[in-house]
Design an enzyme around this catalytic site. Structure first.
Site, short mmCIF file in Angstrom:
data_model
loop_
_atom_site.label_atom_id
_atom_site.label_comp_id
_atom_site.label_asym_id
_atom_site.label_seq_id
_atom_site.Cartn_x
_atom_site.Cartn_y
_atom_site.Cartn_z
N LYS A 5 28.85 60.32 31.76
CA LYS A 5 29.63 60.87 30.64
C LYS A 5 28.71 61.16 29.46
CE LYS A 5 32.46 61.87 32.27
NZ LYS A 5 33.06 61.71 33.54
N GLU B 93 29.14 55.82 35.80
CA GLU B 93 30.07 56.79 35.22
C GLU B 93 29.86 56.90 33.70
OE1 GLU B 93 31.83 59.13 36.02
OE2 GLU B 93 33.46 59.36 34.58
N ARG C 58 37.29 76.35 33.03
CA ARG C 58 36.43 75.99 34.16
C ARG C 58 34.95 76.21 33.86
NH1 ARG C 58 38.25 77.37 39.65
NH2 ARG C 58 40.35 76.58 39.83
N ASN D 88 33.35 85.50 43.74
CA ASN D 88 33.01 84.08 43.53
C ASN D 88 32.25 83.63 44.77
OD1 ASN D 88 34.63 84.22 41.32
ND2 ASN D 88 36.21 82.82 42.08
N GLY D 89 31.23 82.80 44.59
CA GLY D 89 30.52 82.25 45.75
C GLY D 89 29.08 82.74 45.81
N HIS E 194 12.97 45.10 38.25
CA HIS E 194 12.21 45.76 39.31
C HIS E 194 11.67 47.12 38.85
CE1 HIS E 194 13.23 42.65 42.15
NE2 HIS E 194 14.51 42.76 41.79
N TRP F 24 29.91 82.46 36.37
CA TRP F 24 29.01 81.32 36.11
C TRP F 24 27.76 81.63 36.91
CZ3 TRP F 24 26.87 77.09 38.88
CH2 TRP F 24 26.45 76.01 38.09
N CYS G 46 33.14 80.45 38.39
CA CYS G 46 33.64 81.82 38.48
C CYS G 46 35.15 81.87 38.72
CB CYS G 46 32.97 82.54 39.64
SG CYS G 46 31.19 82.62 39.47
N LYS H 121 33.89 73.33 35.17
CA LYS H 121 34.90 72.32 35.49
C LYS H 121 35.08 72.18 36.99
CE LYS H 121 38.12 69.37 34.81
NZ LYS H 121 37.61 68.01 34.54
N GLU I 51 26.31 64.15 30.16
CA GLU I 51 27.05 65.39 30.35
C GLU I 51 27.44 66.06 29.02
OE1 GLU I 51 30.54 64.39 32.61
OE2 GLU I 51 30.58 66.32 33.62
C1 AGP Z 1 32.61 64.76 35.85
O1 AGP Z 1 32.66 64.50 34.51
C2 AGP Z 1 32.09 66.01 36.28
N1 AGP Z 1 32.22 67.08 35.44
C3 AGP Z 1 31.78 66.24 37.74
O2 AGP Z 1 30.85 65.28 38.10
C4 AGP Z 1 32.96 66.23 38.74
O3 AGP Z 1 33.49 64.95 38.85
C5 AGP Z 1 32.46 66.75 40.10
O4 AGP Z 1 32.01 68.07 39.95
C6 AGP Z 1 33.50 66.68 41.19
O5 AGP Z 1 34.62 67.45 40.89
P1 AGP Z 1 35.98 67.26 41.67
O6 AGP Z 1 36.49 65.88 41.36
O7 AGP Z 1 36.88 68.33 41.14
O8 AGP Z 1 35.67 67.41 43.12
#
Ligand code: AGP
Length: 605
Positions: A482, A478, A27, A99-100, A501, A74, A2, A600, A485
């Site tokens: 990626k 990671e 965002r 927002n929130g 395991h 959002w 948001c 974002k 995501e």
């Molecule tokens: C990563 O690709 C993400 N979109 C997400 O995991 C991100 O790293 C996480 O939300 C933390 O965000 P920040 O680093 O702005 O705190």
């Protein structure tokens, strides 16, 4: 996530509000809207499409006004439909954007229904709108101050009322809000970035603040209801829009910006010095006996990587926790532990809450590793180290991650030096390796054509496994994050030794197994894990250091990385995984920079 923009001016403010929303678009959001006071009434336009659509609507309907608020939403409470899009009205007199999340909205809703208020949306925001309206008796500032006393949860709000045509009132608790100061006009936004072009003078509101903006004046009251003075800061860095240049997506651009971002983040100094982390860092670092790292998502994985460095280079016990878990569990605080929060945005609600929780438990020293100098986290911590990744637009974090790794390596080396664990020669070697990183990264980026060839095959898969060991296990995590995501392929990462395991049961010819294979102390163990997969007909896709002697074979596809890069190797090995995810997503035709359901900057819990 948001976003809020608000303004009080003497000119038609709609284009400024829409431009502000455009700047916040990256965002992530699923609906948007704008409201202004026009002819003494609040009028609005809302859209469940993009900001461009909203812009068209306001032009067609000639929506104009000198006082207004706008929002990108959002969805949390209620689906992304027009009725739930903000601004939300109360009795056609008051408009609000929020927002929130309000946690006690059900109780408040019942109470307001009892007073005759009708609810049209499924949002928790409508509760705030009616609550303020129910308390309004000619002074919006007073009504908002009173209303915030009844709200539990996190919020940043901007409100206007038809009876006060030159006023916007804002309040914040747990979500950021900033006031932008103009000449004969004033602004409000959830991020200073939204107001670039309108002003470069900002007041960052603090937790519990309520503010009133009129044409000539801004009043702020703190959480105790007392008038408060907030510093005015000049923030020039919020220049123009970021250009895509020759790239297809921001994510691709940001992957290729990594050599520059890393070289900007590496300290100029030829020695590791605690003062790089803040004036009081030498004293603080001398007092600590351990580290507690708190972060979310990709930033959490950089923390996991750092744990290996901190324990092997600095020999300092390090605990890494997912922020949203830490804040709600019983933990045993150690006041001598340095709390490190890692965040690209510095506004992630879970990480902020975890930091506050750690502070409330008595943790004395805090450090943020962050990409935004003006963010809440940097303002909340005693010490900070800024990564210089530049603005990251793609939802999938890339250059923010590798620059965080650089920052955390510098932290490990600095603490190692202070604790007498690295020699002067070792220090000089680390500095030399850091300085050579951008060049090494360029040679990894040159592997893109080979990775594109692999991505064609990956785009036809629905599952993938990622393997790594030791320092490179967080890199496998990671890589899997990626891929899922942005390509929506289900991906899991395991430390390669864990395969037998359980996850080995998943291995068939249809399962690609991506393996990170540096030439480190665990190489021979990893080679055995590779054989375990081959023996079950699994297809291995291995990123192997040049000196590993792992070569192409049946079921074994290899892309050769440069020579092994020692402890800094994770910074190189994550890059081909970013490229693999990126090109696979492109082949599948997904919205790479704005993947579905994601935002974002995650400013709600
Ligand atoms: C990563 O690709 C993400 N979109 C997400 O995991 C991100 O790293 C996480 O939300 C933390 O965000 P920040 O680093 O702005 O705190």
């Amino acid at each position: 996530m948001c976003g809020i923009v608000g303004a009080v001016a003497q000119r038609n403010i709609v284009s400024v509000l829409i431009e502000g929303l455009r700047r916040l678009e990256y965002r992530g959001y699923d609906s948007c809207g704008v409201a202004v006071l026009a002819g003494g009434e609040p009028k609005r336009a809302r859209s469940v499409a993009r900001v461009a659509d909203l812009d068209e609507q306001v032009r067609e309907t000639r929506l104009e006004g000198v006082t207004g608020i706008a929002h990108t939403r959002w969805a949390t409470h209620g689906a992304p439909v027009t009725d739930n899009a903000h601004p939300i009205f109360s009795r056609n007199e008051l408009a609000i954007v929020h927002n929130g999340i309000i946690e006690n909205y059900e109780t408040l809703r019942d109470m307001l229904r009892g007073k005759g208020y009708e609810f049209i949306s499924q949002t928790d925001t409508e509760v705030i709108a009616h609550l303020i309206q129910s308390l309004y008796s000619g002074d919006l500032f007073a009504a908002v101050r009173e209303a915030t006393g009844h709200l539990h949860g996190a919020y940043a709000i901007a409100v206007l009322h038809k009876s006060q045509p030159d006023t916007v009132v804002g309040a914040r608790q747990g979500s950021p809000l900033v006031v932008g100061l103009g000449e004969g006009e004033n602004f409000l936004a959830s991020d200073a970035l939204a107001l670039a072009g309108s002003t470069d003078r900002f007041m960052f509101l603090e937790e519990g603040d309520v503010c009133e903006l009129t044409l000539e004046k801004v009043r702020v009251f703190d959480r105790d209801g007392k008038p408060a003075a907030r510093d005015v800061r000049q923030v020039a860095a919020y220049g123009g829009a970021v250009e895509l240049g020759p790239y297809r997506h921001f994510m691709q651009k940001e992957i290729f910006e990594q050599p520059r971002a890393i070289s900007d983040t590496i300290p100029q100094s030829d020695v590791f010095d605690a003062s790089l982390f803040g004036e009081t860092a030498p004293k603080a670092f001398a007092e600590i006996d351990s580290l507690l790292i708190l972060a979310c998502g990709t930033s959490y994985y950089s923390g996991l990587t750092a744990k290996y460095w901190l324990e092997s280079i600095a020999k300092i016990p390090t605990q890494v926790e997912i922020a949203s878990e830490y804040r709600y569990r019983d933990s045993v605080p150690n006041p001598k532990s340095l709390v490190v929060v890692i965040s690209q945005s510095g506004e992630t609600a879970d990480t902020i809450a975890a930091l506050k929780h750690a502070q409330s438990l008595g943790h004395k020293h805090t450090l943020s590793v962050c990409n935004v100098a003006t963010s809440a986290m940097v303002r909340m911590t005693e010490l900070s180290f800024l990564t210089h990744a530049g603005r990251e637009i793609g939802v999938a974090s890339t250059k923010a991650f590798t620059t965080q790794l650089v920052a955390l390596f510098v932290l490990a080396a600095t603490l190692g030096k202070m604790r007498g664990n690295i020699s002067a020669k070792q220090e000089a070697d680390y500095i030399r390796q850091l300085r050579h990183l951008p060049a090494a990264l360029n040679s990894v980026l040159a592997l893109e054509p080979q990775i594109i060839a692999w991505s064609e095959e990956f785009s036809r898969k629905e599952n993938a496994l990622f393997l790594g060991r030791g320092l490179h296990y967080p890199i496998a995590l990671e890589g899997a994050l990626k891929l899922k995501e942005i390509s929506y392929i289900h991906a899991e990462a395991y430390p390669a030794g864990e395969l037998k395991h359980g996850p080995l049961a998943l291995v068939t010819e249809a399962m690609p197994v991506v393996t990170v294979a540096p030439n480190d102390a665990l190489l021979e163990k990893l080679k055995s894990n590779i054989q375990e997969v081959r023996a079950r007909g699994g297809q291995l896709y291995v990123f192997a250091d040049a000196d590993t002697k792992i070569v192409n074979d049946e079921g074994l596809h290899v892309i050769r990385m440069p020579e092994h890069y020692g402890l800094l190797s994770p910074i190189l090995h994550v890059v081909p995984l970013q490229l693999l995810a990126y090109h696979t997503a492109c082949s599948r035709g997904t919205d790479v920079d704005k993947p579905r359901n994601l935002a974002k900057s995650v400013t709600v819990e």
